[in-house]
Design an enzyme around this catalytic site. Structure first.
Site, mmCIF file in Angstrom:
data_model
loop_
_atom_site.group_PDB
_atom_site.id
_atom_site.type_symbol
_atom_site.label_atom_id
_atom_site.label_comp_id
_atom_site.label_asym_id
_atom_site.label_seq_id
_atom_site.Cartn_x
_atom_site.Cartn_y
_atom_site.Cartn_z
ATOM 1 N N GLY A 81 3.552 -15.205 6.931
ATOM 2 C CA GLY A 81 2.364 -14.503 8.421
ATOM 3 C C GLY A 81 3.236 -14.167 9.255
ATOM 4 O O GLY A 81 4.910 -14.302 10.053
ATOM 5 N N THR A 82 2.756 -13.145 10.164
ATOM 6 C CA THR A 82 3.703 -12.851 11.396
ATOM 7 C C THR A 82 4.475 -13.990 12.249
ATOM 8 O O THR A 82 5.509 -14.287 13.222
ATOM 9 C CB THR A 82 2.948 -11.889 12.318
ATOM 10 O OG1 THR A 82 1.466 -12.452 12.095
ATOM 11 C CG2 THR A 82 2.942 -10.516 11.737
ATOM 12 N N ARG B 146 1.181 -1.453 -0.168
ATOM 13 C CA ARG B 146 -0.295 -0.277 0.081
ATOM 14 C C ARG B 146 0.458 1.225 -0.432
ATOM 15 O O ARG B 146 0.158 2.755 -0.199
ATOM 16 C CB ARG B 146 -1.007 -0.260 0.957
ATOM 17 C CG ARG B 146 -2.099 -1.279 0.815
ATOM 18 C CD ARG B 146 -3.581 -0.834 1.439
ATOM 19 N NE ARG B 146 -2.814 -1.678 2.940
ATOM 20 C CZ ARG B 146 -3.306 -0.669 4.480
ATOM 21 N NH1 ARG B 146 -4.736 0.374 3.552
ATOM 22 N NH2 ARG B 146 -3.386 -1.116 5.437
ATOM 23 N N ARG C 19 26.538 21.357 5.392
ATOM 24 C CA ARG C 19 26.577 19.443 5.136
ATOM 25 C C ARG C 19 27.635 18.797 5.706
ATOM 26 O O ARG C 19 28.227 18.771 6.667
ATOM 27 C CB ARG C 19 27.151 20.247 3.455
ATOM 28 C CG ARG C 19 25.798 20.639 2.399
ATOM 29 C CD ARG C 19 26.478 20.412 1.034
ATOM 30 N NE ARG C 19 26.893 19.568 0.361
ATOM 31 C CZ ARG C 19 27.687 19.305 -0.942
ATOM 32 N NH1 ARG C 19 28.412 20.563 -0.769
ATOM 33 N NH2 ARG C 19 28.197 18.207 -1.021
ATOM 34 N N GLY D 124 8.705 -4.154 12.549
ATOM 35 C CA GLY D 124 9.429 -2.813 11.862
ATOM 36 C C GLY D 124 9.007 -1.208 11.145
ATOM 37 O O GLY D 124 9.500 -0.348 10.986
ATOM 38 N N ASP D 125 7.457 -1.975 10.999
ATOM 39 C CA ASP D 125 6.488 -0.474 10.766
ATOM 40 C C ASP D 125 6.326 0.019 11.856
ATOM 41 O O ASP D 125 4.940 0.971 11.240
ATOM 42 C CB ASP D 125 5.848 -1.167 9.919
ATOM 43 C CG ASP D 125 4.876 -2.431 10.128
ATOM 44 O OD1 ASP D 125 4.601 -2.197 11.368
ATOM 45 O OD2 ASP D 125 4.285 -2.267 9.362
ATOM 46 N N GLY E 255 -6.433 -6.468 14.936
ATOM 47 C CA GLY E 255 -7.113 -7.946 15.870
ATOM 48 C C GLY E 255 -7.793 -7.427 16.779
ATOM 49 O O GLY E 255 -7.231 -6.194 17.965
HETATM 50 C C1 UD1 Z 1 -0.375 -7.080 12.451
HETATM 51 C C2 UD1 Z 1 -1.754 -8.375 13.577
HETATM 52 C C3 UD1 Z 1 -3.326 -7.402 14.330
HETATM 53 C C4 UD1 Z 1 -2.301 -6.102 14.981
HETATM 54 C C5 UD1 Z 1 -1.359 -5.239 13.711
HETATM 55 C C6 UD1 Z 1 -0.877 -4.212 14.567
HETATM 56 C C7 UD1 Z 1 -0.965 -10.714 12.998
HETATM 57 C C8 UD1 Z 1 -1.707 -11.658 12.855
HETATM 58 N N1 UD1 Z 1 -1.915 -9.920 12.924
HETATM 59 O O1 UD1 Z 1 -1.253 -7.411 11.690
HETATM 60 O O2 UD1 Z 1 -3.629 -8.454 15.098
HETATM 61 O O3 UD1 Z 1 -3.325 -5.537 15.112
HETATM 62 O O4 UD1 Z 1 -0.567 -6.060 13.647
HETATM 63 O O5 UD1 Z 1 -0.466 -3.195 13.466
HETATM 64 O O6 UD1 Z 1 0.061 -10.757 13.608
HETATM 65 N N2 UD1 Z 1 5.047 -9.001 8.752
HETATM 66 C C9 UD1 Z 1 7.002 -10.246 8.056
HETATM 67 N N3 UD1 Z 1 6.526 -11.361 7.640
HETATM 68 C C10 UD1 Z 1 5.537 -11.688 7.027
HETATM 69 C C11 UD1 Z 1 4.008 -11.138 7.686
HETATM 70 C C12 UD1 Z 1 4.122 -9.741 8.347
HETATM 71 O O7 UD1 Z 1 8.121 -9.733 8.048
HETATM 72 O O8 UD1 Z 1 5.065 -13.119 6.428
HETATM 73 C C13 UD1 Z 1 5.759 -8.115 8.883
HETATM 74 C C14 UD1 Z 1 5.821 -6.908 8.215
HETATM 75 O O9 UD1 Z 1 6.846 -6.583 7.758
HETATM 76 C C15 UD1 Z 1 5.288 -5.829 9.526
HETATM 77 C C16 UD1 Z 1 4.437 -6.529 10.403
HETATM 78 O O10 UD1 Z 1 4.363 -7.975 10.321
HETATM 79 O O11 UD1 Z 1 6.422 -4.995 9.953
HETATM 80 C C17 UD1 Z 1 3.133 -6.574 10.557
HETATM 81 O O12 UD1 Z 1 2.216 -7.799 9.243
HETATM 82 P P1 UD1 Z 1 1.487 -6.967 9.147
HETATM 83 O O13 UD1 Z 1 0.983 -8.057 7.715
HETATM 84 O O14 UD1 Z 1 0.990 -5.490 8.819
HETATM 85 O O15 UD1 Z 1 0.121 -7.645 10.457
HETATM 86 P P2 UD1 Z 1 -1.903 -6.484 10.660
HETATM 87 O O16 UD1 Z 1 -2.156 -7.441 9.427
HETATM 88 O O17 UD1 Z 1 -1.678 -5.392 10.050
HETATM 89 CA CA CA Z 2 0.524 -4.008 9.695
#
Ligand code: UD1
Ligand code: CA
Length: 451
Positions: free
Chosen positions: A80-81, A15, A315, A104-105, A140
């Site tokens: 997934g996380t 996004r 600079r 990281g975000d 979540g």
């Molecule tokens: C996640 C949580 C959600 C929470 C939200 C808060 C899960 C399943 N959900 O959702 O409950 O409310 O964050 O912001 O954990 N990442 C990886 N590898 C992966 C997937 C993700 O490194 O395979 C990293 C992403 O780069 C990011 C972070 O994990 O920095 C979160 O992943 P993202 O997909 O943004 O999770 P959400 O759907 O936002």
């Molecule tokens: Ca997120």
């Protein structure tokens, strides 16, 4: 007990609509990842593991710039996380303490909040960081039973009733490292997204009879960046915080809302900063220095009592010693300006040393670049550099020397000498008047012949 960090940074962040991995987009001149790493630093972690995937090489480079000892784990496919955390297993081999998972975000989690989570670990096997969301959106949801967290349900999988819950998951989790990996082993991918959710470890822990606690923080700390609009909002929140901190630290900001800081900007007490000043990365300004309006500083040091600007640009590797003056439309790069030196107007000083009390006249330029190589200009102390001097580097000007205005200095000038590198002036008495008369006569003639 010791602690390690696992920072998830493998996602692309589609996004953001960018070729750059999301965690490398900057806030306050530093990548989002660096903010998360700094927040985690307050726990004095034994190991820091960054899980990289999209743009792994660039992510690893940024992580190392922040902490040379960082360990990089690779997640080839983003499943997934929970799957992401599992990739840190090898890096945490043999580590016996707690693990704290950060994203990281999510740059603004505070050190105090992380410390509170560590404290809560005394009472719970797993601690989750939650927050009351003003707009719970797609976060979540935390399903509580009294004080205990029963499970986390992802928005996509939540019922109407669960979606009405406003207590949300930040993503930050703390648990004993071996317990964390054991719980992750039990996570499956049977859910709406077909991903391995880290959030599932809560229900699994409860089934095993482990207690799960929630620490709550302010929503501002959990701001996650997914879009450019959120990046801009994060920048604005970051700037507001840095301005407030500077004022608190005893810095005068004449128009705080027009001053922009970087993550590592340091400004000493009783320094004064005028309107519309930008501090890029790597700037330190000591006490009692004055930065006047419309200056741009980056990678430089301004010592006590120095004054800079208005409209000056410092600079990388510009070092201004105490009580130096750098005035309007002056640019300084990779140069040491010694105590009391003055460079007040329309000047470029690059790859140079300027000695104590030396005065550099208006329009001076160090010609440091021959098109291929950069060369150094060394100017001694108590030198008077005449206005509009071109110093063609490499060149040295000794102590107490002078250069005549408009000189092009191509050879070294010894101490105490006056160097003149310009054509001798020729004066022809009366010639201006006679020339002018001739020109006017010619013009009158042309008009007559046309009319
Ligand atoms: C996640 C949580 C959600 C929470 C939200 C808060 C899960 C399943 N959900 O959702 O409950 O409310 O964050 O912001 O954990 N990442 C990886 N590898 C992966 C997937 C993700 O490194 O395979 C990293 C992403 O780069 C990011 C972070 O994990 O920095 C979160 O992943 P993202 O997909 O943004 O999770 P959400 O759907 O936002
Ligand atoms: Ca997120």
């Amino acid at each position: 007990m010791s602690v390690s960090l696992v920072i998830l940074a493998a996602g692309l962040g589609s996004r953001m609509n960018s070729d750059r991995p999301k965690v490398l987009h900057p806030v306050g001149g530093a990548p989002l990842l660096a903010h998360a790493m700094r927040a985690g630093d307050t726990l004095e972690p034994e190991r820091v593991v960054v899980v990289a995937g999209h743009g792994a090489e660039a992510v690893a480079k940024a992580a190392r710039a922040e902490n040379p000892e960082v360990l990089i784990a690779h997640q080839a496919e983003q499943r997934g996380t929970a799957h992401a955390v599992a990739q840190a297993r090898a890096a945490l081999e043999g580590f016996g303490g707690d693990a704290v998972v950060l994203y990281g975000d999510t740059p603004f989690v505070s050190g105090e909040t992380l410390t509170a989570m560590r404290e809560a670990r005394a009472r719970h096997a797993v601690v989750v960081l939650g927050f009351e969301a003003s707009d719970p959106g797609r976060y979540g949801r935390l399903v509580m039973a009294g004080d205990s967290l029963e499970r986390i349900v992802e928005f996509k999988d939540a019922s109407e009733d669960e979606r009405a819950i406003t207590l949300c998951n930040s993503g930050v989790v703390c648990a004993d490292t071996s317990v964390l990996f054991e719980l992750i082993d039990g996570v499956g991918d049977e859910n709406a997204a077909g991903e391995f959710y880290l959030t599932d470890i809560v229900a699994i822990a409860r089934q095993k009879g482990l207690s799960v606690g929630v620490v709550r923080c302010d929503e501002a700390e959990t701001l996650g960046i997914n879009t450019r609009a959120e990046l801009a909002a994060a920048e604005s929140a970051f700037q507001a915080r840095k301005r407030a901190e500077a004022l608190e630290d005893g810095v005068t900001l004449i128009a705080p809302e027009t001053i922009f800081f970087s993550l590592d900007t340091f400004i000493g007490r009783d320094a004064v900063v005028g309107p519309n000043v930008v501090f890029g990365p790597g700037v330190t300004v000591e006490s009692d220095a004055v930065i006047r309006a419309f200056c741009h500083l980056e990678g430089c040091h301004v010592s006590r009592g120095a004054s800079v600007g208005p409209f000056a640009r410092l600079r990388p590797d510009a070092y201004l010693a105490e009580h130096t003056h750098v005035g309007n439309f002056v640019e300084i790069k990779n140069a040491n300006i010694d105590e009391g030196a003055k460079i007040n107007h329309l000047t470029y000083i690059g790859d140079a040393d300027v000695g104590e009390r030396t005065n550099v006249g208006a329009g001076t330029i160090t010609c440091n670049y021959d098109g291929v190589f950069k060369h150094r200009t060394v100017i001694g102390k108590d030198v008077f550099v005449g206005s509009n001097t071109m110093l063609v580097a490499p060149v040295r000007v000794g102590d107490e020397a002078m250069t005549g205005s408009g000189s092009v200095i191509t050879a070294d000038v010894e101490a105490g000498a006056l160097a003149l590198g310009r054509a001798r002036q020729v004066v022809k008495p009366g010639l201006a008047r006679s020339l002018m008369a001739r020109l006017k006569a010619r013009k009158a003639e042309t008009k007559k012949s046309e009319g």
